[in-house]
Design a protein around this motif. Sequence first.
Motif, PDB file in Angstrom:
ATOM      1  N   SER A  89       0.846  -1.257  -0.107  1.00  0.00           N
ATOM      2  CA  SER A  89       0.146  -0.079  -0.177  1.00  0.00           C
ATOM      3  C   SER A  89       0.803   1.049  -0.025  1.00  0.00           C
ATOM      4  O   SER A  89       2.178   1.214   0.561  1.00  0.00           O
ATOM      5  N   VAL A  90       0.353   2.384  -0.638  1.00  0.00           N
ATOM      6  CA  VAL A  90       1.100   3.625  -0.781  1.00  0.00           C
ATOM      7  C   VAL A  90       0.007   4.673  -0.088  1.00  0.00           C
ATOM      8  O   VAL A  90      -1.107   4.847  -0.865  1.00  0.00           O
ATOM      9  N   VAL A  91       0.263   5.226   1.025  1.00  0.00           N
ATOM     10  CA  VAL A  91      -0.469   6.334   1.572  1.00  0.00           C
ATOM     11  C   VAL A  91       0.269   7.706   1.661  1.00  0.00           C
ATOM     12  O   VAL A  91       1.685   7.796   1.685  1.00  0.00           O
ATOM     13  N   VAL A  92      -0.203   8.631   2.461  1.00  0.00           N
ATOM     14  CA  VAL A  92       0.480  10.060   2.760  1.00  0.00           C
ATOM     15  C   VAL A  92       0.120   9.931   4.394  1.00  0.00           C
ATOM     16  O   VAL A  92      -0.565   9.111   5.037  1.00  0.00           O
ATOM     17  N   GLN A  93       0.803  11.124   4.846  1.00  0.00           N
ATOM     18  CA  GLN A  93       0.730  11.392   6.163  1.00  0.00           C
ATOM     19  C   GLN A  93      -0.685  12.077   6.552  1.00  0.00           C
ATOM     20  O   GLN A  93      -0.684  13.223   6.777  1.00  0.00           O
ATOM     21  N   ASN A  94      -1.848  11.301   6.305  1.00  0.00           N
ATOM     22  CA  ASN A  94      -2.812  11.878   6.773  1.00  0.00           C
ATOM     23  C   ASN A  94      -3.213  12.497   8.237  1.00  0.00           C
ATOM     24  O   ASN A  94      -3.742  13.771   8.012  1.00  0.00           O
ATOM     25  N   LYS A  95      -2.874  11.819   9.150  1.00  0.00           N
ATOM     26  CA  LYS A  95      -2.988  12.517  10.637  1.00  0.00           C
ATOM     27  C   LYS A  95      -2.014  13.599  10.713  1.00  0.00           C
ATOM     28  O   LYS A  95      -2.538  14.619  11.108  1.00  0.00           O
ATOM     29  N   ARG A  96      -0.844  13.516  10.254  1.00  0.00           N
ATOM     30  CA  ARG A  96      -0.079  14.510  10.535  1.00  0.00           C
ATOM     31  C   ARG A  96      -0.567  15.874   9.557  1.00  0.00           C
ATOM     32  O   ARG A  96      -0.363  16.922  10.185  1.00  0.00           O
ATOM     33  N   GLY A  97      -0.906  15.540   8.286  1.00  0.00           N
ATOM     34  CA  GLY A  97      -1.372  16.692   7.758  1.00  0.00           C
ATOM     35  C   GLY A  97      -2.470  17.234   8.461  1.00  0.00           C
ATOM     36  O   GLY A  97      -2.546  18.868   8.191  1.00  0.00           O
ATOM     37  N   ALA A  98      -3.476  16.365   8.694  1.00  0.00           N
ATOM     38  CA  ALA A  98      -4.601  17.237   9.221  1.00  0.00           C
ATOM     39  C   ALA A  98      -4.260  18.097  10.583  1.00  0.00           C
ATOM     40  O   ALA A  98      -4.662  19.254  10.727  1.00  0.00           O
ATOM     41  N   GLN A  99      -3.245  17.509  11.402  1.00  0.00           N
ATOM     42  CA  GLN A  99      -2.627  18.293  12.519  1.00  0.00           C
ATOM     43  C   GLN A  99      -1.809  19.600  11.922  1.00  0.00           C
ATOM     44  O   GLN A  99      -2.257  20.719  12.661  1.00  0.00           O
ATOM     45  N   LEU A 100      -1.673  19.510  11.059  1.00  0.00           N
ATOM     46  CA  LEU A 100      -0.698  20.777  10.674  1.00  0.00           C
ATOM     47  C   LEU A 100      -1.505  21.763  10.253  1.00  0.00           C
ATOM     48  O   LEU A 100      -1.595  22.867  10.660  1.00  0.00           O
ATOM     49  N   GLY A 101      -2.733  21.542   9.257  1.00  0.00           N
ATOM     50  CA  GLY A 101      -3.580  22.382   8.814  1.00  0.00           C
ATOM     51  C   GLY A 101      -4.311  22.976  10.169  1.00  0.00           C
ATOM     52  O   GLY A 101      -4.732  24.134  10.184  1.00  0.00           O
TER      53      GLY A 101
END
Length: 333
Positions: A157-169
Amino acid sequence: MNQATRMSDVAKLAGVGTMTVSRVLNGNVHVSKDTRARVLEAIAKLNYVPNEVARSLRDHRTRQIGIIVPNLHDPFFAQCAHSISLVAKERSYSTVITTSDEDPATEFIEAKRMLRRHIEGLIIVPAPGKSRLLDTEFAQTPIVTLDRPVRGSSFDSVVVQNKRGAQLGVQHLIGLVGKVWTKNERLEGYLAAMKAAGLEPDAYTVGDIQAETLQTVRGLLSSKNPPTAFFCTNNLVMRHALNALTALNARIPEQIAIVGFDDFEMADILKPPMTVVRQPTDGLGRVAAELLFSRLSDAAQKSRPKRIVLPVELVIRKSCGSHGRRSAKKTAT
């Protein structure tokens, strides 16, 4: 088009063996430039068209991979599919693309159709809910999941840093939800950022229908304690939210600040330009394709499944402003 021309005719004119002609047609790198040029010249002169059906039966390979995405009206999925197809072309493969409409039953039907076309591997953005991709009929087909993993599977699987990205935003907003895995991850990031700032979370789930988002936004803005900022968990929600705010004559960022997860076309030239968490859309598709082709090689068939997590970045533009109230209410949609 001269259907009578055979590979042996090309080989004779180019002064090589038929195996060399086959290597050139397959994009094999172990052919000298001069030899490749002679073969291509002979192909052009004789107007030779390879019989792909016969070749696939002979080699037991179709040189095709399948792509299943939820839809193609979301630019994110369309861009991922485009990046995958570019990698496939580099390897002289073609792609078969279809959609699941976020429905596991449709996904299963389309995946079975792919198998009947004898595709060599699949790249799928899985539909939410119980996946039937774990059925034994897919056991011999290399599968890579993109954007969302399949729980309990041995798929790469290939994903992104979803949780980290939401925290940044959300942290950026503070400083001045659902069945889909990515939404859950982004919701967790939102909740973590709100908790860390001592603020009360306020999350809403909206569908793909513009009218539904408009109704939700209208209700929020007319409430007794309206939110001062929106964090949108994907670019489709972001676009619907922007349409709703425009229809309601809400001023950005003076009345409502907004941050979206994922960049989109024209985000930087809107008035005001939109702040977003940007994920590497091209990179997602390319890495997923590279992973699948590594699985198609004999050496990688039995290696352990991989999960590759790509980084995200916060792109600060002008849609946030500064409300100056530390207790301001932030809403996720």
